[in-house]
Motif scaffolding. Structure first.
Motif, mmCIF file in Angstrom:
data_model
loop_
_atom_site.group_PDB
_atom_site.id
_atom_site.type_symbol
_atom_site.label_atom_id
_atom_site.label_comp_id
_atom_site.label_asym_id
_atom_site.label_seq_id
_atom_site.Cartn_x
_atom_site.Cartn_y
_atom_site.Cartn_z
ATOM 1 N N LYS A 179 8.679 -7.221 0.493
ATOM 2 C CA LYS A 179 8.324 -6.190 -0.479
ATOM 3 C C LYS A 179 7.020 -6.521 -1.187
ATOM 4 C CE LYS A 179 10.333 -3.653 -4.356
ATOM 5 N NZ LYS A 179 11.497 -3.568 -5.266
ATOM 6 N N GLN A 180 6.743 -7.807 -1.347
ATOM 7 C CA GLN A 180 5.546 -8.225 -2.051
ATOM 8 C C GLN A 180 4.309 -8.202 -1.166
ATOM 9 O OE1 GLN A 180 5.797 -8.643 -5.301
ATOM 10 N NE2 GLN A 180 7.993 -8.235 -5.072
ATOM 11 N N LYS A 181 4.496 -8.031 0.133
ATOM 12 C CA LYS A 181 3.366 -8.102 1.055
ATOM 13 C C LYS A 181 2.814 -6.725 1.370
ATOM 14 C CE LYS A 181 3.501 -10.932 4.496
ATOM 15 N NZ LYS A 181 3.865 -11.579 5.743
ATOM 16 N N ASN A 182 1.515 -6.657 1.555
ATOM 17 C CA ASN A 182 0.890 -5.434 2.035
ATOM 18 C C ASN A 182 1.322 -5.223 3.472
ATOM 19 O OD1 ASN A 182 -1.090 -3.733 3.391
ATOM 20 N ND2 ASN A 182 -2.223 -3.848 1.479
ATOM 21 N N ILE A 183 1.796 -4.034 3.817
ATOM 22 C CA ILE A 183 2.344 -3.823 5.153
ATOM 23 C C ILE A 183 1.316 -4.043 6.248
ATOM 24 C CG2 ILE A 183 4.068 -2.195 4.353
ATOM 25 C CD1 ILE A 183 2.294 0.032 5.543
ATOM 26 N N VAL A 197 1.461 1.254 15.013
ATOM 27 C CA VAL A 197 1.004 2.572 14.554
ATOM 28 C C VAL A 197 1.997 3.346 13.689
ATOM 29 C CG1 VAL A 197 -0.734 2.921 16.347
ATOM 30 C CG2 VAL A 197 1.643 3.576 16.802
ATOM 31 N N PRO A 198 3.331 3.199 13.857
ATOM 32 C CA PRO A 198 4.219 3.943 12.960
ATOM 33 C C PRO A 198 4.008 3.599 11.488
ATOM 34 C CG PRO A 198 5.441 3.188 14.865
ATOM 35 C CD PRO A 198 4.095 2.524 14.928
ATOM 36 N N LEU A 199 3.649 2.339 11.202
ATOM 37 C CA LEU A 199 3.371 1.951 9.818
ATOM 38 C C LEU A 199 1.958 2.306 9.415
ATOM 39 C CD1 LEU A 199 5.110 -1.519 9.415
ATOM 40 C CD2 LEU A 199 5.728 0.632 8.340
ATOM 41 N N GLU A 200 1.006 2.058 10.322
ATOM 42 C CA GLU A 200 -0.399 2.298 9.989
ATOM 43 C C GLU A 200 -0.700 3.773 9.791
ATOM 44 O OE1 GLU A 200 -2.476 0.395 13.157
ATOM 45 O OE2 GLU A 200 -2.357 -1.593 12.234
ATOM 46 N N SER A 201 0.156 4.636 10.334
ATOM 47 C CA SER A 201 -0.064 6.079 10.190
ATOM 48 C C SER A 201 0.357 6.587 8.819
ATOM 49 C CB SER A 201 0.711 6.844 11.274
ATOM 50 O OG SER A 201 2.116 6.696 11.077
ATOM 51 N N LYS A 202 1.016 5.738 8.037
ATOM 52 C CA LYS A 202 1.505 6.144 6.721
ATOM 53 C C LYS A 202 0.829 5.333 5.626
ATOM 54 C CE LYS A 202 6.094 7.454 8.371
ATOM 55 N NZ LYS A 202 5.754 7.323 9.793
ATOM 56 N N ALA A 203 0.787 5.901 4.429
ATOM 57 C CA ALA A 203 0.314 5.145 3.271
ATOM 58 C C ALA A 203 1.258 3.975 3.053
ATOM 59 C CB ALA A 203 0.286 6.039 2.032
ATOM 60 N N SER A 204 0.721 2.850 2.582
ATOM 61 C CA SER A 204 1.544 1.655 2.414
ATOM 62 C C SER A 204 2.709 1.904 1.467
ATOM 63 C CB SER A 204 0.686 0.489 1.916
ATOM 64 O OG SER A 204 0.071 0.812 0.680
ATOM 65 N N SER A 205 2.483 2.706 0.420
ATOM 66 C CA SER A 205 3.565 3.003 -0.522
ATOM 67 C C SER A 205 4.690 3.779 0.163
ATOM 68 C CB SER A 205 3.027 3.807 -1.705
ATOM 69 O OG SER A 205 2.427 5.010 -1.268
ATOM 70 N N THR A 206 4.319 4.695 1.068
ATOM 71 C CA THR A 206 5.322 5.465 1.799
ATOM 72 C C THR A 206 6.113 4.569 2.737
ATOM 73 O OG1 THR A 206 3.927 7.443 1.717
ATOM 74 C CG2 THR A 206 5.677 7.407 3.373
ATOM 75 N N ALA A 207 5.406 3.686 3.461
ATOM 76 C CA ALA A 207 6.076 2.780 4.393
ATOM 77 C C ALA A 207 7.046 1.860 3.653
ATOM 78 C CB ALA A 207 5.040 1.958 5.152
ATOM 79 N N ASP A 232 -3.014 11.056 -2.171
ATOM 80 C CA ASP A 232 -4.049 10.158 -1.657
ATOM 81 C C ASP A 232 -3.425 9.223 -0.619
ATOM 82 O OD1 ASP A 232 -6.316 8.601 -1.280
ATOM 83 O OD2 ASP A 232 -5.953 7.375 -3.061
ATOM 84 N N GLN A 233 -3.156 9.757 0.573
ATOM 85 C CA GLN A 233 -2.461 8.992 1.592
ATOM 86 C C GLN A 233 -3.275 7.805 2.107
ATOM 87 O OE1 GLN A 233 0.903 9.568 2.720
ATOM 88 N NE2 GLN A 233 0.707 10.579 0.745
ATOM 89 N N LEU A 234 -4.599 7.874 2.010
ATOM 90 C CA LEU A 234 -5.448 6.773 2.471
ATOM 91 C C LEU A 234 -5.719 5.754 1.363
ATOM 92 C CD1 LEU A 234 -8.049 8.728 4.645
ATOM 93 C CD2 LEU A 234 -5.995 7.530 5.396
ATOM 94 N N ARG A 235 -5.205 6.027 0.159
ATOM 95 C CA ARG A 235 -5.335 5.107 -0.979
ATOM 96 C C ARG A 235 -6.800 4.792 -1.293
ATOM 97 N NH1 ARG A 235 -0.531 3.337 -2.584
ATOM 98 N NH2 ARG A 235 -1.386 1.617 -3.797
ATOM 99 N N LEU A 236 -7.631 5.816 -1.243
ATOM 100 C CA LEU A 236 -9.044 5.658 -1.588
ATOM 101 C C LEU A 236 -9.322 6.118 -3.012
ATOM 102 C CD1 LEU A 236 -10.627 7.028 1.725
ATOM 103 C CD2 LEU A 236 -10.247 4.634 1.082
#
Length: 355
Positions: A16-20, A62-72, A222-226
């Protein structure tokens, strides 16, 4: 009986503490694929062999990379709760057990949370059957009807209320009043969520050409978190301008966040901002109103003054027009009608419908 991997509490908290996006291939595979989806990848891996290992690793990612990290992360948490419940009840990890779990959770959570559980399940599996989808839809719709019946009366906040808060600050001239009034102004005109307001930095607030640009670092759309920028008209020398100058001078750069503690020791938390908003609204005769009333009020103010739904959606950072529509009340201007006085029609007649 169990064809899904079970996540221990300790390993889950570590992840949970790690960036996906820093997860290893093994970690991504461990948390994402379940049921037939996992079987498909396993079979593909057996057929392709080591020669295509890089391709397979990318396919797993790709299933994770296609989503915002918060969503994943949110989906991962929901899937863990579901699996833990199903295993505790000694049921098979399949669609039928998922439906039983959804009904059980509906006893204590809202329709939005139920929708997230469903989305998390479908993201990890191959989807859901037609009959299963019907039951999921019915469970969520039933919960929404229940919520409508129990819904509390919404306390409306208008531009006049924001002006009252601003006037109090201008009259009293204290740092606390200046900060709180600035919070009301920004929250209303930029339609900030409390979580967004807590993250606004001074470097993200720019005044230029009669406008203010507010950079929102973490927005729901902001799905790309920019980050997203919202703008509102702003007159130099206005009360809002004076309040911001006074608060900025008092802050003295002690904290990079706009809405900070008075001693500059750190930013206000989401809960602190919510509490401040509730207190200041109660002080002007709006008991029961919350910080979110500023967001709702700002949206309705824009709509009543002629802005399009798309413009409101963009400034308020709503993911969809459907989500925004729940905030908007019916007013004549929103339906293309002007007030009789604005349309040159005599005002002697009863204009009760426009009150």
């Amino acid at each position: 009986m169990y064809n899904e991997l079970v996540i221990s509490n300790s390993s889950f908290e570590v992840m949970k503490q790690k960036n996906i996006f820093s997860w290893s291939v093994e970690e991504r595979e461990y948390y994402v694929f379940q049921g037939p989806k996992k079987d498909y990848i396993d079979e593909l891996e057996r057929q392709a062999g080591k020669e295509f290992q890089l391709h397979l690793d990318k396919l797993k990612a790709v299933p994770l990379e296609s989503k915002a990290s918060s969503t994943a992360l949110a989906y991962k948490a929901e899937n863990k709760k579901r699996k833990d419940w199903i295993i505790q009840k000694k049921l098979p990890l399949n669609e039928s057990s998922f439906l039983l779990y959804l009904v059980d959770r509906a006893k204590g959570i809202g329709s939005s949370a139920l929708s997230k559980i469903s989305a998390a399940y479908q993201a990890a599996n191959q989807g859901i059957s037609a009959i299963g989808a019907t039951f999921v839809s019915d469970v969520i719709k039933s919960k929404r009807r229940e919520e409508v019946q129990c819904k509390k009366t919404v306390v409306e906040v208008t531009i006049q209320d924001v002006e009252k808060i601003t006037k109090r600050a201008m009259d009293e001239i204290t740092p606390a009043r200046d900060r709180d009034a600035l919070l009301a102004i920004f929250s209303f005109h930029v339609m900030l969520r409390a979580s967004e307001a807590a993250e606004i930095r001074w470097e993200g607030v720019t005044q230029k050409d009669g406008m203010i640009e507010v950079h929102v670092e973490k927005a729901k759309n902001d799905q790309l978190r920019l980050g997203r920028s919202s703008f509102f008209n702003y007159k130099p020398g206005s009360d809002a301008d004076i309040l911001m100058c006074r608060w900025r001078i008092y802050s003295g750069g002690k904290c990079p966040y706009v809405f900070a503690n008075l001693d500059g020791s750190g930013k206000l938390t989401k809960s602190s901002i919510s509490a401040l908003a509730t207190k200041m609204l109660a002080a002007i005769g709006k008991p029961g109103a919350t910080h979110h009333a500023f967001r709702r009020g700002g949206a309705n103010h824009m709509r009543a003054t002629g802005y399009s739904m798309e413009e409101i959606q963009a400034r308020g950072r709503w993911r969809s027009l459907a989500g925004l529509q729940r905030y908007i009340k019916d007013v004549p201007r929103a339906q293309g009608c002007l007030h009789p006085q604005e349309n040159g029609i005599g005002v002697e007649e009863d204009d009760e419908d426009f009150e």
